[in-house]
Design an enzyme around this catalytic site. Sequence first.
Site, PDB file in Angstrom:
ATOM      1  N   ASN A   1       0.869  -1.178   0.000  1.00  0.00           N
ATOM      2  CA  ASN A   1       0.000   0.000   0.000  1.00  0.00           C
ATOM      3  C   ASN A   1       0.903   1.225   0.000  1.00  0.00           C
ATOM      4  O   ASN A   1       1.501   1.569   1.020  1.00  0.00           O
ATOM      5  CB  ASN A   1      -0.893  -0.037   1.244  1.00  0.00           C
ATOM      6  CG  ASN A   1      -1.913   1.085   1.263  1.00  0.00           C
ATOM      7  OD1 ASN A   1      -1.879   1.985   0.427  1.00  0.00           O
ATOM      8  ND2 ASN A   1      -2.805   1.044   2.234  1.00  0.00           N
TER       9      ASN A   1
ATOM     10  N   ARG B   1      -2.585  -2.183  -3.473  1.00  0.00           N
ATOM     11  CA  ARG B   1      -3.820  -1.431  -3.279  1.00  0.00           C
ATOM     12  C   ARG B   1      -3.754  -0.180  -4.155  1.00  0.00           C
ATOM     13  O   ARG B   1      -2.835   0.625  -4.032  1.00  0.00           O
ATOM     14  CB  ARG B   1      -3.971  -1.022  -1.828  1.00  0.00           C
ATOM     15  CG  ARG B   1      -5.185  -0.166  -1.624  1.00  0.00           C
ATOM     16  CD  ARG B   1      -5.273   0.382  -0.225  1.00  0.00           C
ATOM     17  NE  ARG B   1      -6.514   1.138  -0.115  1.00  0.00           N
ATOM     18  CZ  ARG B   1      -6.650   2.214   0.637  1.00  0.00           C
ATOM     19  NH1 ARG B   1      -5.647   2.665   1.349  1.00  0.00           N
ATOM     20  NH2 ARG B   1      -7.798   2.842   0.686  1.00  0.00           N
TER      21      ARG B   1
ATOM     22  N   HIS C   1     -13.166   2.168  -0.478  1.00  0.00           N
ATOM     23  CA  HIS C   1     -13.234   1.139   0.585  1.00  0.00           C
ATOM     24  C   HIS C   1     -13.836  -0.162   0.058  1.00  0.00           C
ATOM     25  O   HIS C   1     -14.308  -0.991   0.847  1.00  0.00           O
ATOM     26  CB  HIS C   1     -14.118   1.576   1.782  1.00  0.00           C
ATOM     27  CG  HIS C   1     -13.525   2.639   2.641  1.00  0.00           C
ATOM     28  ND1 HIS C   1     -14.300   3.569   3.273  1.00  0.00           N
ATOM     29  CD2 HIS C   1     -12.253   2.908   2.992  1.00  0.00           C
ATOM     30  CE1 HIS C   1     -13.531   4.391   3.969  1.00  0.00           C
ATOM     31  NE2 HIS C   1     -12.272   4.003   3.806  1.00  0.00           N
TER      32      HIS C   1
ATOM     33  N   ARG D   1     -12.473  14.628   7.330  1.00  0.00           N
ATOM     34  CA  ARG D   1     -13.252  15.039   6.148  1.00  0.00           C
ATOM     35  C   ARG D   1     -14.695  15.318   6.529  1.00  0.00           C
ATOM     36  O   ARG D   1     -15.267  14.627   7.368  1.00  0.00           O
ATOM     37  CB  ARG D   1     -13.252  13.935   5.087  1.00  0.00           C
ATOM     38  CG  ARG D   1     -11.898  13.639   4.504  1.00  0.00           C
ATOM     39  CD  ARG D   1     -12.009  12.623   3.364  1.00  0.00           C
ATOM     40  NE  ARG D   1     -10.741  11.954   3.170  1.00  0.00           N
ATOM     41  CZ  ARG D   1     -10.583  10.633   3.114  1.00  0.00           C
ATOM     42  NH1 ARG D   1     -11.619   9.827   3.206  1.00  0.00           N
ATOM     43  NH2 ARG D   1      -9.382  10.131   2.954  1.00  0.00           N
TER      44      ARG D   1
ATOM     45  N   GLU E   1      -8.336  -5.816   4.936  1.00  0.00           N
ATOM     46  CA  GLU E   1      -8.144  -5.448   3.532  1.00  0.00           C
ATOM     47  C   GLU E   1      -6.895  -6.109   2.948  1.00  0.00           C
ATOM     48  O   GLU E   1      -6.876  -6.484   1.776  1.00  0.00           O
ATOM     49  CB  GLU E   1      -8.052  -3.923   3.408  1.00  0.00           C
ATOM     50  CG  GLU E   1      -9.401  -3.266   3.686  1.00  0.00           C
ATOM     51  CD  GLU E   1      -9.322  -1.768   3.936  1.00  0.00           C
ATOM     52  OE1 GLU E   1      -9.052  -1.374   5.083  1.00  0.00           O
ATOM     53  OE2 GLU E   1      -9.520  -1.003   2.985  1.00  0.00           O
TER      54      GLU E   1
END
Length: 407
Positions: free
Chosen positions: A7, A96, A185, A246, A391
């Site tokens: 990642n 990813r 996601h 956010r 993940e």
Amino acid sequence: MLVMVVNAGSSSLKYQLIDTQSEVVWASGLVERIGEESSPITHRTRVRAGADAPLEAFRSTATIADHKEAFHAVTEVFAATGEVSEVGELVGVGHRVVQGADQFSEPTVVTAEVIEAVRSLIPLAPLHNPASVAGLESAMAEHPDVPHVAVFDTAFHATMPASAYTYAIDQSVAREHRIRRYGFHGTSHKYVTARAAVALGKPVDRVDLVTLHLGNGASACAVRGGRSVETSMGLTPLEGLVMGTRSGDIDPALVFHLISTAGMSAAEVDTMLNKRSGLLGMCGQNDLREVHALAARGNRDAELALSVYVHRIRKYLGAYLAVLGRADAIVFTAGVGENDPEIRRRVISGLELIGVAIDQERNAATRGPSAPVDLSFRGAPIRVLVVPTNEELEIARQTAQAVTGRA
Ligand code: ADP
């Protein structure tokens, strides 16, 4: 079946070495502050100690200019603490990649053309895809003999219908600039969907869910027959739920208002909405543990932040139950979803009339479970599950599948 999962962030590189059959994580690590004067490397490994041993941490620092040097540093740290080859054969490297837009709906074996395509999507993901390109190129230079597979955060949402992914704007502009909702996601929503199906004792293609990925970033997903039909993030990960930093949903006119009346530049508004909003913007803390601590001391801003956070989730939950028409379960996952009974209690409270009711004691006792936990009362028509996400394991599995052609 060893897979290295990668990642790549703008100044960081995270990795895990996973055996996809035994699900043993042999090593994991993080290179931080790439491009700065000194980059810390944290490598955890059980390669020499064995699958049942705890991961032993090795910390070092080096001067690392870019992702290429970061991958090289990782190879060196493996050489010093236990090589990949000591526990098996590396079958692939799984990457990813955040934005695959409408071009990638499956895990994809990386070629020069694929890298070019990911590069061409940079205008749609300026914060994320440049790092993905750097990660792909650097990892392929470091490991040229194994296949590399890109796994896209957007892929699971490729099944959304046009009614869910279309913004009601001038479609000639939308088409020209590929503006639509993509969702993110996806790897996590897909993973917890499969695990929830097993926990519910149903085939995955028969399961209807609302999945709530509540981490630092947060998104909700409506799943019909195991496939995403609606999700709360949109063109970018800014839309939808309230997150750590956010804002999630706002009136889009707020942007023009800030530019014309507050004298902010477009870039300043962008930074504010992505980095200084959400929980952080409302109460000065982005970690929910800190927000709870502030609220417990009577801090009004923190209390309001919690209310706004919970209200937004409930609003989406209600909307998605209407989108689906029926649901087998509501699934909580990621840092907050797996660890925070108070948020789960508030999200679920008062929903008994629609068939959602949880055992409060079981909820309070469920923090960071290693396997799915069903919080519902026996016989409740809509179950409430806490499902730990993974993940990295999902990327490793999809990578192994893409390189071997086997499930
Ligand atoms: P990311 O989106 O960065 O992968 P995670 O899924 O790890 O994030 O979630 C991180 C967030 O989870 C933290 O910011 C924190 O708010 C929350 N969190 C983690 N552990 C707990 C806990 N024990 N109680 C409440 N919240 C927690």
